[in-house]
Design an enzyme around this catalytic site. Structure first.
Site, PDB file in Angstrom:
ATOM      1  N   PRO A 166      30.344  -3.802  53.999  1.00  8.96           N
ATOM      2  CG  PRO A 166      31.989  -2.712  55.234  1.00  8.96           C
ATOM      3  CD  PRO A 166      30.655  -2.483  54.588  1.00  8.96           C
ATOM      4  CG  ASN A 167      34.242  -7.644  56.020  1.00 13.32           C
ATOM      5  OD1 ASN A 167      35.029  -8.140  55.226  1.00 13.32           O
ATOM      6  ND2 ASN A 167      34.547  -6.596  56.756  1.00 13.32           N
ATOM      7  NE  ARG A 202      31.970 -10.442  59.485  1.00 13.80           N
ATOM      8  CZ  ARG A 202      31.471  -9.216  59.529  1.00 13.80           C
ATOM      9  NH1 ARG A 202      30.429  -8.916  58.782  1.00 13.80           N
ATOM     10  NH2 ARG A 202      32.007  -8.304  60.301  1.00 13.80           N
ATOM     11  CE1 TYR A 231      27.775  -9.445  62.639  1.00 11.74           C
ATOM     12  CE2 TYR A 231      29.774 -10.740  62.297  1.00 11.74           C
ATOM     13  CZ  TYR A 231      29.155  -9.556  62.669  1.00 11.74           C
ATOM     14  OH  TYR A 231      29.917  -8.478  63.066  1.00 11.74           O
ATOM     15  CG  ASN A 262      24.168  -4.521  58.186  1.00 13.30           C
ATOM     16  OD1 ASN A 262      24.998  -3.761  58.708  1.00 13.30           O
ATOM     17  ND2 ASN A 262      24.001  -5.762  58.582  1.00 13.30           N
ATOM     18  CB  ALA A 266      33.097  -2.214  59.546  1.00 16.15           C
ATOM     19  CD  GLU A 308      22.636   2.331  61.481  1.00 16.08           C
ATOM     20  OE1 GLU A 308      22.702   3.513  61.072  1.00 16.08           O
ATOM     21  OE2 GLU A 308      23.283   1.915  62.449  1.00 16.08           O
ATOM     22  CG  HIS A 353      23.641  -2.795  62.890  1.00 17.22           C
ATOM     23  ND1 HIS A 353      24.724  -2.634  62.059  1.00 17.22           N
ATOM     24  CD2 HIS A 353      23.177  -1.559  63.164  1.00 17.22           C
ATOM     25  CE1 HIS A 353      24.911  -1.341  61.859  1.00 17.22           C
ATOM     26  NE2 HIS A 353      23.994  -0.667  62.509  1.00 17.22           N
ATOM     27  NE  ARG A 360      29.616  -8.039  67.903  1.00 17.24           N
ATOM     28  CZ  ARG A 360      29.906  -8.046  66.595  1.00 17.24           C
ATOM     29  NH1 ARG A 360      28.999  -7.600  65.733  1.00 17.24           N
ATOM     30  NH2 ARG A 360      31.072  -8.510  66.177  1.00 17.24           N
TER      31      ARG A 360
HETATM   32  C1  DQA Z   1      27.025  -5.505  61.760  1.00 16.38           C
HETATM   33  C2  DQA Z   1      27.676  -4.971  63.041  1.00 16.38           C
HETATM   34  C3  DQA Z   1      28.941  -4.209  62.726  1.00 16.38           C
HETATM   35  O1  DQA Z   1      29.551  -3.739  63.935  1.00 16.38           O
HETATM   36  C4  DQA Z   1      29.940  -5.106  62.014  1.00 16.38           C
HETATM   37  O2  DQA Z   1      31.088  -4.364  61.652  1.00 16.38           O
HETATM   38  C5  DQA Z   1      29.359  -5.821  60.854  1.00 16.38           C
HETATM   39  C6  DQA Z   1      27.997  -6.331  60.938  1.00 16.38           C
HETATM   40  C7  DQA Z   1      25.790  -6.379  62.062  1.00 16.38           C
HETATM   41  O3  DQA Z   1      25.009  -6.592  61.143  1.00 16.38           O
HETATM   42  O4  DQA Z   1      25.642  -6.884  63.175  1.00 16.38           O
HETATM   43  O5  DQA Z   1      30.031  -6.066  59.861  1.00 16.38           O
HETATM   44  O6  DQA Z   1      26.580  -4.398  60.988  1.00 16.38           O
END
Ligand code: DQA
Length: 147
Positions: free
Chosen positions: A9-10, A17, A22, A73, A76, A97, A99, A106
């Site tokens: 998501p997002n 963003r 990011y 990835n 959240a 996985e 990120h 964080r």
């Molecule tokens: C994320 C880290 C997560 O905590 C966050 O909610 C994201 C992006 C990252 O790629 O750094 O949406 O997965």
């Protein structure tokens, strides 16, 4: 060898963003880099993004028949989703996985990953370059277990 790359998501908002966290690349830019690097590694990749937990769960469930491994990835959902963890575990597919940010540097709620324990590895904090590391690492693991 076929790899499914899933963005949670997002992540469709990348580029605009919180670029200080990011980076400036859009998801399209990142997917292009993934596809280019995958072809160097002789991997066939499919990239997908969803904001919907159930859709990600379904894609992982279906991946078993079609793919050899997954790079994900979970965004959240990393910190909340037992369903995604169970889907990865049930798939039996080797999963990495990734990120973009270093979640340990964080907020505290980002320090826990429900999904990492069912993955072969976790990569974080390298920005978009982490996808290359994830693909290379996964390819090496799959090829060594293959042969
Ligand atoms: C994320 C880290 C997560 O905590 C966050 O909610 C994201 C992006 C990252 O790629 O750094 O949406 O997965």
């Amino acid at each position: 060898m076929k790899i499914l790359v899933l963005h949670g998501p997002n992540l469709a908002l990348l580029g605009t963003r919180e670029p200080e966290i990011y980076g400036m690349l859009t998801l399209e830019d990142i997917n292009r880099e993934i596809v280019d690097y995958a072809s160097e590694l002789d991997l066939d990749v499919t990239c997908r993004q969803s904001d919907i937990e159930g859709e990600l769960v379904q894609w992982i469930g279906q991946a078993r028949k079609e793919y050899d491994g997954i790079v994900i990835n979970p965004a959240a959902y990393t910190h909340t989703s037992v369903a995604l963890r169970d889907a990865i575990s049930a798939s039996g597919l080797k999963t990495v996985e990734i990120h973009l940010s270093n979640t340990h540097a964080r907020e505290e709620f980002r320090h826990t990953s429900l999904t990492a324990a069912v993955c072969v590895a976790q990569i974080q904090g390298f920005g978009a370059a982490g996808y290359r590391l994830a693909l290379k690492g996964l390819a090496d693991v799959l090829r060594s277990t293959d042969g």
